[in-house]
Design a protein around this motif. Structure first.
Motif, mmCIF file in Angstrom:
data_model
loop_
_atom_site.group_PDB
_atom_site.id
_atom_site.type_symbol
_atom_site.label_atom_id
_atom_site.label_comp_id
_atom_site.label_asym_id
_atom_site.label_seq_id
_atom_site.Cartn_x
_atom_site.Cartn_y
_atom_site.Cartn_z
ATOM 1 N N THR A 32 47.218 33.074 56.335
ATOM 2 C CA THR A 32 48.663 33.292 56.304
ATOM 3 C C THR A 32 49.125 33.862 57.641
ATOM 4 N N ILE A 33 48.372 34.797 58.186
ATOM 5 C CA ILE A 33 48.707 35.393 59.481
ATOM 6 C C ILE A 33 48.648 34.341 60.585
ATOM 7 N N THR A 34 47.627 33.479 60.555
ATOM 8 C CA THR A 34 47.450 32.500 61.632
ATOM 9 C C THR A 34 48.440 31.344 61.542
ATOM 10 N N PRO A 37 53.806 31.136 64.344
ATOM 11 C CA PRO A 37 53.725 30.890 65.788
ATOM 12 C C PRO A 37 53.718 32.162 66.621
ATOM 13 N N GLN A 38 54.175 33.264 66.019
ATOM 14 C CA GLN A 38 54.147 34.552 66.703
ATOM 15 C C GLN A 38 54.215 35.662 65.667
ATOM 16 N N ALA A 39 53.823 36.841 66.097
ATOM 17 C CA ALA A 39 53.873 38.005 65.205
ATOM 18 C C ALA A 39 54.222 39.231 66.032
ATOM 19 N N SER A 40 54.902 40.157 65.398
ATOM 20 C CA SER A 40 55.206 41.435 66.036
ATOM 21 C C SER A 40 54.180 42.457 65.566
ATOM 22 N N VAL A 51 53.115 38.903 69.813
ATOM 23 C CA VAL A 51 51.904 38.163 70.145
ATOM 24 C C VAL A 51 52.147 36.702 69.802
ATOM 25 N N GLU A 52 51.906 35.810 70.760
ATOM 26 C CA GLU A 52 52.095 34.372 70.554
ATOM 27 C C GLU A 52 50.790 33.744 70.079
ATOM 28 N N SER A 53 50.885 32.839 69.133
ATOM 29 C CA SER A 53 49.709 32.123 68.654
ATOM 30 C C SER A 53 49.225 31.147 69.716
ATOM 31 N N THR A 54 47.920 30.956 69.790
ATOM 32 C CA THR A 54 47.346 29.949 70.689
ATOM 33 C C THR A 54 47.098 28.638 69.952
ATOM 34 N N HIS A 55 47.449 28.585 68.682
ATOM 35 C CA HIS A 55 47.241 27.384 67.870
ATOM 36 C C HIS A 55 48.498 26.518 67.927
ATOM 37 N N ALA A 56 48.385 25.320 68.478
ATOM 38 C CA ALA A 56 49.542 24.449 68.691
ATOM 39 C C ALA A 56 50.247 24.053 67.398
ATOM 40 N N GLY A 59 53.318 27.295 62.829
ATOM 41 C CA GLY A 59 54.741 27.143 62.579
ATOM 42 C C GLY A 59 55.128 25.829 61.923
ATOM 43 N N GLN A 60 54.232 24.836 61.925
ATOM 44 C CA GLN A 60 54.537 23.561 61.266
ATOM 45 C C GLN A 60 54.437 23.736 59.751
ATOM 46 N N LEU A 61 55.308 23.052 59.024
ATOM 47 C CA LEU A 61 55.370 23.218 57.575
ATOM 48 C C LEU A 61 54.065 22.890 56.865
ATOM 49 N N ASP A 62 53.337 21.879 57.330
ATOM 50 C CA ASP A 62 52.106 21.472 56.648
ATOM 51 C C ASP A 62 50.871 22.234 57.120
ATOM 52 N N PHE A 63 51.039 23.123 58.101
ATOM 53 C CA PHE A 63 49.915 23.888 58.647
ATOM 54 C C PHE A 63 49.683 25.132 57.800
#
Length: 117
Positions: A32-34, A37-40, A51-56, A59-63
């Motif tokens: 859920t955390i990953t 696209p970003q977290a405070s 903190v910005e995610s490195t996973h492209a 944030g996508q709905l199906d991810f």
């Protein structure tokens, strides 16, 4: 070693699949955390850092979540879990185009794959 960075650390796609399945089933908050696209993050000092995610795919709905990783010896690696009626896990190891190839595998799976083919 626990950092996962030592050259002696080796995993197969099957090892990572089992790990991802266990995390998804028993510790779903990790994915859920990953997913974001970003977290405070509130630091001990009271400062808030974004903190910005490195996973492209974050944030996508199906991810549903995943993990990136890169070392000199292993190259670029990626675990991605997508929703496709049920979780679909794609693991890419040692790939300079891990996000592009994961996207190609996901498109193949969602558009062309038919169980029993």
């Amino acid at each position: 070693d626990p950092s996962g960075l030592a050259g002696e650390n080796r995993s197969t796609a099957e090892d990572l699949l089992r790990l991802a399945e266990q995390i998804y089933e028993h510790y779903p908050d990790i994915f859920t955390i990953t997913r974001a696209p970003q977290a405070s993050v509130l630091e001990a000092s009271g400062a808030v850092t974004t903190v910005e995610s490195t996973h492209a795919f974050a944030g996508q709905l199906d991810f549903l979540g995943g993990k990136t990783g890169t070392t000199r010896l292993a190259g670029e690696n990626l675990i991605s879990i997508f929703s496709y009626g049920r979780p679909a896990i794609i693991i890419v190891l040692g790939d300079e185009n891990r996000f592009g190839n994961t996207e190609r595998l996901l498109k193949w799976f969602t558009h062309d794959f038919r169980p029993g083919d």
